[in-house]
Design a protein around this motif. Sequence first.
Motif, short mmCIF file in Angstrom:
data_model
loop_
_atom_site.label_atom_id
_atom_site.label_comp_id
_atom_site.label_asym_id
_atom_site.label_seq_id
_atom_site.Cartn_x
_atom_site.Cartn_y
_atom_site.Cartn_z
N GLY A 30 0.82 -1.22 0.00
CA GLY A 30 0.00 0.00 0.00
C GLY A 30 0.84 1.26 0.00
N ALA A 31 1.89 1.28 0.82
CA ALA A 31 2.77 2.45 0.87
C ALA A 31 3.50 2.64 -0.46
N ARG A 32 4.01 1.55 -1.00
CA ARG A 32 4.73 1.63 -2.28
C ARG A 32 3.79 2.12 -3.39
N ALA A 33 2.60 1.53 -3.47
CA ALA A 33 1.65 1.93 -4.51
C ALA A 33 1.22 3.38 -4.32
N GLY A 34 1.00 3.78 -3.08
CA GLY A 34 0.60 5.16 -2.82
C GLY A 34 1.64 6.17 -3.29
N VAL A 35 2.90 5.90 -2.98
CA VAL A 35 3.98 6.80 -3.41
C VAL A 35 4.09 6.78 -4.93
N GLN A 36 4.04 5.60 -5.53
CA GLN A 36 4.18 5.51 -6.98
C GLN A 36 3.02 6.20 -7.70
N ILE A 37 1.82 6.02 -7.21
CA ILE A 37 0.65 6.66 -7.84
C ILE A 37 0.72 8.17 -7.68
N ALA A 38 1.12 8.63 -6.51
CA ALA A 38 1.19 10.07 -6.25
C ALA A 38 2.32 10.75 -7.01
N ALA A 39 3.46 10.08 -7.14
CA ALA A 39 4.64 10.74 -7.70
C ALA A 39 4.91 10.41 -9.17
N ARG A 40 4.58 9.18 -9.60
CA ARG A 40 5.00 8.77 -10.95
C ARG A 40 3.93 8.00 -11.70
N PHE A 41 2.69 8.28 -11.45
CA PHE A 41 1.59 7.52 -12.04
C PHE A 41 1.71 7.43 -13.56
N HIS A 42 2.12 8.51 -14.20
CA HIS A 42 2.21 8.56 -15.67
C HIS A 42 3.25 7.59 -16.24
N GLU A 43 4.21 7.16 -15.43
CA GLU A 43 5.27 6.27 -15.92
C GLU A 43 4.80 4.84 -16.14
N ALA A 44 3.97 4.34 -15.25
CA ALA A 44 3.52 2.94 -15.35
C ALA A 44 2.18 2.78 -14.62
N PRO A 45 1.12 3.38 -15.16
CA PRO A 45 -0.15 3.37 -14.44
C PRO A 45 -0.69 1.96 -14.17
N VAL A 46 -0.57 1.06 -15.11
CA VAL A 46 -1.10 -0.29 -14.91
C VAL A 46 -0.34 -0.99 -13.77
N ALA A 47 0.96 -0.90 -13.77
CA ALA A 47 1.77 -1.54 -12.74
C ALA A 47 1.42 -0.98 -11.36
N TYR A 48 1.28 0.32 -11.26
CA TYR A 48 1.01 0.94 -9.96
C TYR A 48 -0.41 0.64 -9.49
N LEU A 49 -1.35 0.57 -10.39
CA LEU A 49 -2.72 0.21 -10.00
C LEU A 49 -2.80 -1.26 -9.58
N LEU A 50 -2.03 -2.11 -10.24
CA LEU A 50 -1.97 -3.52 -9.83
C LEU A 50 -1.36 -3.67 -8.44
N SER A 51 -0.36 -2.85 -8.13
CA SER A 51 0.21 -2.87 -6.78
C SER A 51 -0.81 -2.40 -5.75
N ALA A 52 -1.62 -1.41 -6.11
CA ALA A 52 -2.68 -0.95 -5.21
C ALA A 52 -3.73 -2.04 -5.02
N LEU A 53 -4.06 -2.75 -6.08
CA LEU A 53 -5.00 -3.88 -5.99
C LEU A 53 -4.43 -4.96 -5.07
N ALA A 54 -3.16 -5.28 -5.24
CA ALA A 54 -2.51 -6.28 -4.38
C ALA A 54 -2.59 -5.84 -2.92
N ALA A 55 -2.34 -4.57 -2.66
CA ALA A 55 -2.41 -4.06 -1.28
C ALA A 55 -3.82 -4.23 -0.72
N ALA A 56 -4.83 -3.94 -1.52
CA ALA A 56 -6.22 -4.08 -1.07
C ALA A 56 -6.53 -5.55 -0.76
N VAL A 57 -6.04 -6.45 -1.59
CA VAL A 57 -6.25 -7.89 -1.36
C VAL A 57 -5.55 -8.31 -0.07
N TYR A 58 -4.34 -7.79 0.17
CA TYR A 58 -3.61 -8.12 1.39
C TYR A 58 -4.35 -7.60 2.63
N VAL A 59 -4.91 -6.40 2.54
CA VAL A 59 -5.68 -5.85 3.67
C VAL A 59 -6.89 -6.74 3.95
#
Length: 148
Positions: A30-59
Amino acid sequence: MSERVEAAATGTGPGRLLVAVYGVFALAAGARAGVQIAARFHEAPVAYLLSALAAAVYVLATVALALGGRVSRRIAVAACSVELAGVLLIGTYSLADPASFPDETVWSAYGRGYGFVPLVLPVVGLAWLWRTGRSGRAGENGTRTSAS
């Protein structure tokens, strides 16, 4: 008269370690995805959204495993199953077409960036749920038993 005993709690004994590991992964992903989405979302949006999805599944898995009731157990099985499917599908796709993943996700390359724990964790989670669920199944005389 039949006595009904619930299946063994999923968040007790060795399950506490499992809940703790899921909690750490929920926080890390969640922390990694949050930082990536906030700072570099345009670089790899699919990858960062998948990390956010993984975080939600882990929660979801963390909470469901910690609670351990009948409904929570079903939610935990679903979360661990989605997690396993995600790490297998995303892991395979990220290796087959690396250009589609300009940055890693929690599940890319089967969780290589996290020491392959994302690949092993859902298998351990499902095995634990199966083991604790079996200890509460009906015995020979039709009554439910619990493991001691």
